[in-house]
Scaffold this active site. Sequence first.
Site, PDB file in Angstrom:
ATOM      1  N   HIS A 185       1.259  -1.102   0.076  1.00  0.00           N
ATOM      2  CA  HIS A 185      -0.075  -0.207  -0.109  1.00  0.00           C
ATOM      3  C   HIS A 185       1.180   1.401  -0.254  1.00  0.00           C
ATOM      4  CE1 HIS A 185      -3.465   2.725   0.325  1.00  0.00           C
ATOM      5  NE2 HIS A 185      -3.563   1.519   1.609  1.00  0.00           N
TER       6      HIS A 185
ATOM      7  N   GLN B  61      -0.674   5.267   1.428  1.00  0.00           N
ATOM      8  CA  GLN B  61      -0.722   4.622   2.822  1.00  0.00           C
ATOM      9  C   GLN B  61       0.563   4.416   3.057  1.00  0.00           C
ATOM     10  OE1 GLN B  61      -3.517   4.379   4.517  1.00  0.00           O
ATOM     11  NE2 GLN B  61      -2.063   5.018   5.982  1.00  0.00           N
TER      12      GLN B  61
ATOM     13  N   ASP C 243      -2.783  -2.218  12.766  1.00  0.00           N
ATOM     14  CA  ASP C 243      -3.846  -1.784  11.709  1.00  0.00           C
ATOM     15  C   ASP C 243      -4.577  -3.407  12.066  1.00  0.00           C
ATOM     16  OD1 ASP C 243      -5.277  -1.800   8.960  1.00  0.00           O
ATOM     17  OD2 ASP C 243      -3.571  -2.528   7.409  1.00  0.00           O
TER      18      ASP C 243
ATOM     19  N   CYS D 232      -3.684   2.819   9.746  1.00  0.00           N
ATOM     20  CA  CYS D 232      -4.315   3.482   8.620  1.00  0.00           C
ATOM     21  C   CYS D 232      -5.776   4.021   8.202  1.00  0.00           C
ATOM     22  CB  CYS D 232      -3.568   2.276   7.484  1.00  0.00           C
ATOM     23  SG  CYS D 232      -4.665   0.970   7.621  1.00  0.00           S
TER      24      CYS D 232
ATOM     25  N   ARG E 236      -3.035  11.392   3.018  1.00  0.00           N
ATOM     26  CA  ARG E 236      -3.734  10.730   2.087  1.00  0.00           C
ATOM     27  C   ARG E 236      -3.366  11.418   0.670  1.00  0.00           C
ATOM     28  NH1 ARG E 236      -5.145   5.827   2.250  1.00  0.00           N
ATOM     29  NH2 ARG E 236      -4.293   5.596  -0.142  1.00  0.00           N
TER      30      ARG E 236
HETATM   31  N1   CP Z   1      -6.096   3.718   4.647  1.00  0.00           N
HETATM   32  C1   CP Z   1      -7.050   3.652   2.805  1.00  0.00           C
HETATM   33  O1   CP Z   1      -6.695   3.157   1.948  1.00  0.00           O
HETATM   34  O2   CP Z   1      -8.240   3.452   3.722  1.00  0.00           O
HETATM   35  P1   CP Z   1      -9.814   3.219   2.781  1.00  0.00           P
HETATM   36  O3   CP Z   1      -9.428   1.587   2.463  1.00  0.00           O
HETATM   37  O4   CP Z   1     -10.752   3.463   2.760  1.00  0.00           O
HETATM   38  O5   CP Z   1      -8.834   3.377   1.025  1.00  0.00           O
HETATM   39  N1  NVA Z   2      -4.608  -3.978   5.505  1.00  0.00           N
HETATM   40  C1  NVA Z   2      -5.707  -3.413   5.350  1.00  0.00           C
HETATM   41  C2  NVA Z   2      -5.550  -1.998   5.404  1.00  0.00           C
HETATM   42  C3  NVA Z   2      -6.484  -1.301   4.502  1.00  0.00           C
HETATM   43  C4  NVA Z   2      -6.662   0.035   4.029  1.00  0.00           C
HETATM   44  C5  NVA Z   2      -6.564  -4.575   4.016  1.00  0.00           C
HETATM   45  O1  NVA Z   2      -5.560  -4.692   3.321  1.00  0.00           O
HETATM   46  O2  NVA Z   2      -7.633  -3.993   3.999  1.00  0.00           O
END
Ligand code: CP
Ligand code: NVA
Length: 305
Positions: free
Chosen positions: A128, A131, A221, A261, A289
């Site tokens: 990600h 992020q 997370d 996040c 973000r």
């Molecule tokens: N942190 C993040 O990516 O949030 P969303 O899943 O809402 O985009």
């Molecule tokens: N680790 C989480 C992050 C969400 C922004 C997922 O992948 O669902």
Amino acid sequence: MKHLMTLADLTSAEIDHIFAITEDLKTKFAKGLREPLLPGRVIALLFEKPSLRTRVSFEAGIGHLGGSAMFLGADTGFGKRESLADFGRVLSQYVDAIVVRAFRHDTVCELARHAACCVINGLTDFAHPCQAMADLYTIRELAGKLQGRTLGWVGDANNVARSLAVGCGKVGMNFVAASPKAYQWSEEQVAWITQQVPELNLTITTDPGEAVADAVAVYTDVWASMGQEKERQQRKRDFADYQVNAHLMARAQKGAMFMHCLPARRGEEVTDEVIDGPQSVVVQQAANRMHAQKGILAWMLGKAN
Ligand code: CP
Ligand code: NVA
């Protein structure tokens, strides 16, 4: 043409440059100024999974930069109606960049291989990067400098953790990750990280206290990411000792920030007391973000490049 699949695609100097653009755009935004760095540019937002922050922060940020965003959901038949190669070749004839959120990291890489425009990873099971850019920018804003600081990760060694670890290596931060043994990175994954950022000072432990002890930022997370919903009950049991609560925060340095996040499962990986408490910077992270992604887009596509 640039792609952003993981933070390994950026050099330390490029990250610094993106942070400088981000800072400039954020300062101007606060004064009501919108700099049209992407006039007439169209950016597709292609999402296989739900999103609030990633989708809306990209859409809003693209609007501020004078471009337009086009949201593409399941009705495109992405991954089902035609090959990823054909999809990428065709979509990239119409747009200047594609932001893509997919279950499998390979899906995003395959799309990028065949696209004739920039492709940005908006989250996969592996990484990600947007992020992590926003998070490191947030620490930089609050702590002044990144070099030599420590990020303490508590919980699942997931996509967000992996991106932060690579990001920490790029900016000279240390990364300490505490997870139950069964949820730590495999040897192969550690080898991938250390190959991307040989300079990273990486510690992997099962002890959350060790992860937070020297941390300028304590990060957690969800225990079950999108796509792992069926494992949720098992994971709740396995991660029971990894909740970030007032007791654990008391073991961190005075003034350490709490990061997440989002979205959070309150009462699981973090208590209300911590996420709503004075050390929490989760709203600033979410706000950043948008600013960091504007920096990424301006660097990739715009005049600021
Ligand atoms: N942190 C993040 O990516 O949030 P969303 O899943 O809402 O985009
Ligand atoms: N680790 C989480 C992050 C969400 C922004 C997922 O992948 O669902």
